[in-house]
Design a protein around this motif. Structure first.
Motif, PDB file in Angstrom:
ATOM      1  N   ALA A 100      -5.224 -22.529  26.125  1.00 38.23           N
ATOM      2  CA  ALA A 100      -4.266 -23.053  25.148  1.00 38.23           C
ATOM      3  C   ALA A 100      -4.985 -23.591  23.921  1.00 38.23           C
ATOM      4  N   TYR A 101      -6.107 -24.275  24.124  1.00 38.83           N
ATOM      5  CA  TYR A 101      -6.895 -24.788  22.997  1.00 38.83           C
ATOM      6  C   TYR A 101      -7.392 -23.641  22.128  1.00 38.83           C
ATOM      7  N   GLU A 102      -7.910 -22.598  22.752  1.00 36.03           N
ATOM      8  CA  GLU A 102      -8.384 -21.447  21.988  1.00 36.03           C
ATOM      9  C   GLU A 102      -7.264 -20.775  21.228  1.00 36.03           C
ATOM     10  N   GLU A 103      -6.083 -20.732  21.832  1.00 33.25           N
ATOM     11  CA  GLU A 103      -4.924 -20.151  21.152  1.00 33.25           C
ATOM     12  C   GLU A 103      -4.538 -20.962  19.939  1.00 33.25           C
ATOM     13  N   VAL A 104      -4.559 -22.272  20.053  1.00 31.57           N
ATOM     14  CA  VAL A 104      -4.238 -23.129  18.914  1.00 31.57           C
ATOM     15  C   VAL A 104      -5.274 -22.964  17.814  1.00 31.57           C
TER      16      VAL A 104
END
Length: 109
Positions: A100-104
């Protein structure tokens, strides 16, 4: 605690038509304030502490089996499986958070 249905509990009256356009106010006080909710970091720390305690318990049980201080092999194997499953679940949560962090970070502003 489950309350039995009695006179103080309103029952659905099937004889009356339901007015879909009519809205009733919702009492949000039952949900508590947002400030009362634990933060994500505190929940994650609790999960880490729990997994750590399970692994320490398993390690102590294994040591007791190896030294002959205990003969509870079944309990030790169950504790080992519990700690293994909890660690695997924690790793899956970590992977989802990193994803999720990488997606953000890939989002364009």
């Amino acid at each position: 605690m489950i309350k039995p249905v009695g006179d103080d509990v309103p029952m659905l009256n099937l004889g009356q038509p339901i007015n879909i356009g009519q809205r009733t106010p919702v009492d949000l006080s039952q949900f508590g304030r947002v400030d009362d909710q634990p933060s994500f970091s505190s929940l994650l720390k609790q999960a880490l502490d729990h997994v750590n305690s399970l692994q320490q318990d398993t390690s102590n049980r294994m040591r007791a089996i190896e030294t002959g201080a205990s003969t509870d092999l079944v309990g030790t194997m169950i504790a080992a499986q519990k700690s293994s499953l909890s660690f695997q679940a924690l790793m899956q949560v970590r992977n989802k958070v990193v994803s999720a962090y990488e997606e953000v970070m890939r989002m364009q502003i």
